[in-house]
Each structure stands twice: as structure tokens, then as C-alpha cells.
Write a protein that holds these residues in place. Structure first.
Motif, PDB file in Angstrom:
ATOM      1  N   LEU A  40       0.879  -1.189  -0.097  1.00  0.00           N
ATOM      2  CA  LEU A  40       0.078  -0.031  -0.048  1.00  0.00           C
ATOM      3  C   LEU A  40       0.796   1.170  -0.328  1.00  0.00           C
ATOM      4  N   VAL A  41       0.511   2.259  -0.924  1.00  0.00           N
ATOM      5  CA  VAL A  41       1.155   3.555  -0.683  1.00  0.00           C
ATOM      6  C   VAL A  41       0.059   4.684  -0.931  1.00  0.00           C
ATOM      7  N   GLN A  48      -4.731   9.856  -2.918  1.00  0.00           N
ATOM      8  CA  GLN A  48      -4.897   8.616  -3.643  1.00  0.00           C
ATOM      9  C   GLN A  48      -4.115   7.402  -2.900  1.00  0.00           C
ATOM     10  N   LEU A  49      -4.805   6.397  -2.913  1.00  0.00           N
ATOM     11  CA  LEU A  49      -4.409   5.214  -2.172  1.00  0.00           C
ATOM     12  C   LEU A  49      -3.954   4.175  -3.244  1.00  0.00           C
ATOM     13  N   GLY A  55      -3.394 -11.314  -5.885  1.00  0.00           N
ATOM     14  CA  GLY A  55      -4.300 -12.267  -6.343  1.00  0.00           C
ATOM     15  C   GLY A  55      -4.889 -11.830  -7.801  1.00  0.00           C
ATOM     16  N   LYS A  56      -5.139 -10.691  -7.937  1.00  0.00           N
ATOM     17  CA  LYS A  56      -5.721 -10.271  -9.250  1.00  0.00           C
ATOM     18  C   LYS A  56      -4.695  -9.765 -10.318  1.00  0.00           C
ATOM     19  N   GLY A  57      -3.243  -9.617  -9.924  1.00  0.00           N
ATOM     20  CA  GLY A  57      -2.287  -9.283 -10.742  1.00  0.00           C
ATOM     21  C   GLY A  57      -2.452  -7.701 -11.367  1.00  0.00           C
ATOM     22  N   GLU A  58      -2.748  -6.796 -10.349  1.00  0.00           N
ATOM     23  CA  GLU A  58      -3.058  -5.600 -10.934  1.00  0.00           C
ATOM     24  C   GLU A  58      -2.668  -4.599  -9.612  1.00  0.00           C
ATOM     25  N   LEU A  59      -2.380  -3.455  -9.940  1.00  0.00           N
ATOM     26  CA  LEU A  59      -2.361  -2.194  -9.006  1.00  0.00           C
ATOM     27  C   LEU A  59      -3.704  -1.511  -9.062  1.00  0.00           C
ATOM     28  N   ASP A  60      -4.357  -1.206  -7.965  1.00  0.00           N
ATOM     29  CA  ASP A  60      -5.555  -0.669  -7.834  1.00  0.00           C
ATOM     30  C   ASP A  60      -5.444   1.046  -7.376  1.00  0.00           C
ATOM     31  N   VAL A  61      -5.979   1.856  -7.736  1.00  0.00           N
ATOM     32  CA  VAL A  61      -6.018   3.335  -7.679  1.00  0.00           C
ATOM     33  C   VAL A  61      -7.184   3.836  -6.734  1.00  0.00           C
ATOM     34  N   ARG A  68     -12.729   4.669  -3.048  1.00  0.00           N
ATOM     35  CA  ARG A  68     -13.199   3.701  -4.024  1.00  0.00           C
ATOM     36  C   ARG A  68     -12.041   3.373  -4.941  1.00  0.00           C
ATOM     37  N   VAL A  69     -12.377   2.305  -5.873  1.00  0.00           N
ATOM     38  CA  VAL A  69     -11.145   2.104  -7.132  1.00  0.00           C
ATOM     39  C   VAL A  69     -11.657   3.077  -8.242  1.00  0.00           C
ATOM     40  N   LEU A  70     -10.625   3.867  -8.395  1.00  0.00           N
ATOM     41  CA  LEU A  70     -10.766   4.832  -9.559  1.00  0.00           C
ATOM     42  C   LEU A  70     -10.209   4.129 -10.779  1.00  0.00           C
ATOM     43  N   LYS A  71      -9.006   3.324 -10.694  1.00  0.00           N
ATOM     44  CA  LYS A  71      -8.568   2.777 -11.840  1.00  0.00           C
ATOM     45  C   LYS A  71      -7.528   1.409 -11.669  1.00  0.00           C
ATOM     46  N   ARG A  72      -7.646   0.449 -12.337  1.00  0.00           N
ATOM     47  CA  ARG A  72      -6.871  -0.670 -12.267  1.00  0.00           C
ATOM     48  C   ARG A  72      -6.060  -0.845 -13.238  1.00  0.00           C
TER      49      ARG A  72
END
Length: 176
Positions: A40-41, A48-49, A55-61, A68-72
Motif C-alpha cells: 500500500l502507498v 490517492q491510495l 491475487g488479481k495481478g493488478e495495481l488499484d488506485v 473507491r477504486v478509480l483505476k486498475r
């Protein structure tokens, strides 16, 4: 989040990110739907976090109140540890190199647009990442190969490799 007095915790076993109010010591929000949240950053200036989800192989913003998730940003399996280079506004995320057959790499993510700039290939799955802000270096622990790679934050290239005799399988890394 020092401004709002919040602590973010990756609850890997719960597949969530927990937001804790530091004044009341109570949970403020539980954000579910992750596969295996790990690194986590929080970037305060963007509010933004960034969450590496192995598990999903992604970076979530995530952003907003509640978050809430803005972008993956798609990466590959086992996206986990990450470190933020505030000077260049780049995030480095270790991923790949585990059972799914994706090549091991350290993703360089431009945080202004949350986009993948490049993947830096490494010999095995990168574990811990740390930054030397003063000298512009990222240290990445390549545990299964028993080495540390040093990435220059200006060129985004590996400049050195340190072999660690007898240290295979070491996961943690700290920089002082």
C-alpha cells in the motif's frame, strides 16, 4: 493519511483494505473485493491510495470519501511490494515470476496518470523494495536468486547487482 488521521492496512486473509481512524482507533471503512492486497502507498498530495493486488495481478488506485477504486493497472500475478519515488512521481511494483509463468519484473508506474511506463526485467520474483531518496536508488530483493538489484530512479535501469552469499529465500529488506 496524516491529514485525516487514517491508517491503511492490507488485510490479505480478508481480501480487503482496512481504513482505521487513528483518533478513535476504530475501523472507518472496509474495502472488499481484492484478491490478495499486499503493498500500500498513500500519496497525500493526490489523496490517492495505491494497492498492489497479488491475487488479481493488478495495481488499484483508490480515492474519494469513502475510498473507491478509480483505476486498475494490469500487471501480473503476485503483484505485491511497492515503493514510491516522490521526486519523479513514480511507483515501483514487484510482480510476476511465480507459478503462472509470467516473467519477473518491477513495474514502473507514473502516478499522475496511473499508467505503466515500463517493466524492468529481473532474475526472479522481486520481494521487498526500498528507496534511497538522497541518492535516487531503489533496492529490490530478488530473494530466490540471492541478490539485491539497485535501480537508478532517473534512468529507471538496473545499475548494480549485489550477490548475497548464503541468503537465498530472504524476503525482508530495510534501508537506513
Amino acid at each position: 493519511d496524516e491529514t485525516r488521521g487514517r491508517l491503511f492496512a492490507a488485510a490479505t486473509g480478508n481480501h480487503s483494505v482496512e481504513v482505521i481512524d487513528l483518533v478513535t482507533s476504530k475501523g472507518e471503512q472496509s474495502i472488499g473485493g481484492f484478491g490478495k492486497p499486499h503493498g500500500l502507498v498513500w500519496i497525500g498530495e493526490k489523496e490517492q491510495l495505491f494497492v498492489a493486488d497479488g491475487g488479481k495481478g493488478e495495481l488499484d488506485v483508490l480515492a474519494g470519501a469513502p475510498l473507491r477504486v478509480l483505476k486498475r493497472v494490469p500487471l501480473s500475478e503476485d503483484a505485491d511490494d511497492l515503493v514510491y519515488d516522490a521526486e519523479h512521481k513514480m511507483l515501483y511494483v514487484g510482480h510476476g515470476g511465480t507459478d503462472a509463468g509470467n516473467p519477473p519484473a518491477i513495474a514502473v508506474i507514473e502516478t499522475e496518470t496511473a499508467s505503466l511506463v515500463k517493466d524492468i526485467p529481473v532474475a526472479a520474483h522481486p520481494e521487498a523494495l526500498e528507496i534511497d531518496e538522497k541518492r535516487g536508488r531503489i533496492f529490490a530483493n530478488i530473494a530466490d536468486k540471492g541478490e539485491i538489484v539497485i535501480i537508478n530512479t532517473k534512468t529507471q535501469r538496473i545499475e548494480e547487482k549485489w550477490e548475497l552469499a548464503g541468503a537465498r529465500g530472504n524476503t525482508p529488506l530495510a534501508y537506513d
